[in-house]
Design a protein around this motif. Structure first.
Motif, PDB file in Angstrom:
ATOM      1  N   GLY A  27      -2.086  -1.873  -3.601  1.00 10.70           N
ATOM      2  CA  GLY A  27      -1.152  -1.916  -4.734  1.00 10.70           C
ATOM      3  C   GLY A  27      -1.215  -3.238  -5.466  1.00 10.70           C
ATOM      4  O   GLY A  27      -1.142  -3.290  -6.699  1.00 10.70           O
ATOM      5  N   ALA A  30      -4.307  -3.168  -7.547  1.00  7.98           N
ATOM      6  CA  ALA A  30      -4.075  -2.329  -8.728  1.00  7.98           C
ATOM      7  C   ALA A  30      -3.196  -3.049  -9.744  1.00  7.98           C
ATOM      8  O   ALA A  30      -3.444  -2.981 -10.953  1.00  7.98           O
ATOM      9  N   ARG A  31      -2.185  -3.763  -9.258  1.00  6.53           N
ATOM     10  CA  ARG A  31      -1.309  -4.492 -10.178  1.00  6.53           C
ATOM     11  C   ARG A  31      -2.090  -5.546 -10.964  1.00  6.53           C
ATOM     12  O   ARG A  31      -1.766  -5.858 -12.114  1.00  6.53           O
ATOM     13  N   ALA A  34      -3.187  -3.835 -14.023  1.00 10.81           N
ATOM     14  CA  ALA A  34      -2.174  -2.968 -14.645  1.00 10.81           C
ATOM     15  C   ALA A  34      -2.167  -3.085 -16.165  1.00 10.81           C
ATOM     16  O   ALA A  34      -1.824  -2.132 -16.857  1.00 10.81           O
ATOM     17  N   VAL A  42       1.647   5.837 -14.387  1.00 12.99           N
ATOM     18  CA  VAL A  42       0.750   5.062 -13.523  1.00 12.99           C
ATOM     19  C   VAL A  42       1.369   3.699 -13.220  1.00 12.99           C
ATOM     20  O   VAL A  42       1.260   3.198 -12.106  1.00 12.99           O
ATOM     21  N   HIS A  43       2.051   3.118 -14.194  1.00  8.02           N
ATOM     22  CA  HIS A  43       2.765   1.860 -13.940  1.00  8.02           C
ATOM     23  C   HIS A  43       3.837   2.071 -12.869  1.00  8.02           C
ATOM     24  O   HIS A  43       4.022   1.220 -11.990  1.00  8.02           O
ATOM     25  N   ILE A  46       2.189   2.208  -9.517  1.00  6.22           N
ATOM     26  CA  ILE A  46       1.879   0.860  -9.012  1.00  6.22           C
ATOM     27  C   ILE A  46       3.121   0.268  -8.354  1.00  6.22           C
ATOM     28  O   ILE A  46       3.049  -0.282  -7.250  1.00  6.22           O
ATOM     29  N   ALA A  49       3.603   1.833  -5.032  1.00 12.85           N
ATOM     30  CA  ALA A  49       2.617   1.361  -4.051  1.00 12.85           C
ATOM     31  C   ALA A  49       2.995   0.006  -3.478  1.00 12.85           C
ATOM     32  O   ALA A  49       2.657  -0.301  -2.334  1.00 12.85           O
ATOM     33  N   TYR A  63       1.193   9.132  -5.851  1.00 11.24           N
ATOM     34  CA  TYR A  63      -0.239   9.443  -5.725  1.00 11.24           C
ATOM     35  C   TYR A  63      -0.621  10.552  -6.707  1.00 11.24           C
ATOM     36  O   TYR A  63      -1.628  10.439  -7.421  1.00 11.24           O
ATOM     37  N   ALA A  66      -0.784   9.208 -10.304  1.00 11.18           N
ATOM     38  CA  ALA A  66      -1.985   8.398 -10.548  1.00 11.18           C
ATOM     39  C   ALA A  66      -3.230   9.274 -10.559  1.00 11.18           C
ATOM     40  O   ALA A  66      -4.090   9.139 -11.442  1.00 11.18           O
ATOM     41  N   VAL A  95      -5.002   2.602  -8.282  1.00 11.80           N
ATOM     42  CA  VAL A  95      -3.670   2.975  -7.793  1.00 11.80           C
ATOM     43  C   VAL A  95      -3.773   4.194  -6.884  1.00 11.80           C
ATOM     44  O   VAL A  95      -3.181   4.221  -5.792  1.00 11.80           O
ATOM     45  N   ALA A 115      -9.378   0.480  -3.507  1.00 20.55           N
ATOM     46  CA  ALA A 115      -8.588   0.015  -4.652  1.00 20.55           C
ATOM     47  C   ALA A 115      -9.235  -1.224  -5.273  1.00 20.55           C
ATOM     48  O   ALA A 115      -9.299  -1.353  -6.502  1.00 20.55           O
TER      49      ALA A 115
END
Length: 154
Positions: A27, A30-31, A34, A42-43, A46, A49, A63, A66, A95, A115
């Motif tokens: 996570g 992924a951030r 972002a 999707v934000h 995140i 996550a 999940y 995303a 994500v 990720a």
């Protein structure tokens, strides 16, 4: 412990994490990309996550959100190249990798590593559109620092 300075060291560190730690660190990876995500869902995925107190249902919903965005944006990848759209796709894939359910993870897979790789793909695509995404550090170097901080090595 020594700081992470290579992908080999990063993978070794990630392989020592339990599934929840992999999700949390994935996570964070992924951030870091972002800013390339266009979909609010999707934000929110995140943010989910990164939470330690998620229910299994919340994780599953995040999940699915995303993964739906990954699936929807995949069809754009075969068209005339829109690098930022592809960056969005790979950022969402980062994500989804972090949030992947246990049933989809094989013994040799690692959520955080997957990720990390997807996040790097997102940055590579964004760099095709503009060199501004590179900055002073590569995404790999940023990930080493993120992992060091997560593991208390910073």
């Amino acid at each position: 412990m020594a700081k992470i300075t290579s992908d080999h060291a990063l993978r070794d560190a990630l392989n020592g994490l339990n599934p929840e730690q992999q999700r949390l660190l994935g996570g964070h990876f992924a951030r870091s990309v972002a800013r390339l995500v266009t979909a609010e869902r999707v934000h929110r995925a995140i943010a989910t996550a990164l939470r330690e107190d998620c229910t299994p249902e919340e994780l599953d919903d995040a999940y699915r959100a995303a993964k739906a965005h990954v699936t929807n944006t995949y069809t754009d990848c075969g068209k005339e190249t829109d690098w930022l759209a592809q960056a969005d796709h790979f950022a969402a894939a980062a994500v989804a990798a972090a949030l992947a359910p246990e049933t989809l993870i094989t013994e040799r897979q690692n959520r955080a590593w997957k990720a990390a790789v997807q996040a790097r793909m997102a940055i590579n695509c964004a760099m095709m559109e503009s060199s501004d995404e590179l900055g002073d550090a590569t995404e790999a170097q940023r990930q080493y620092a993120i992992a060091d901080a997560f593991l208390g090595r910073a």
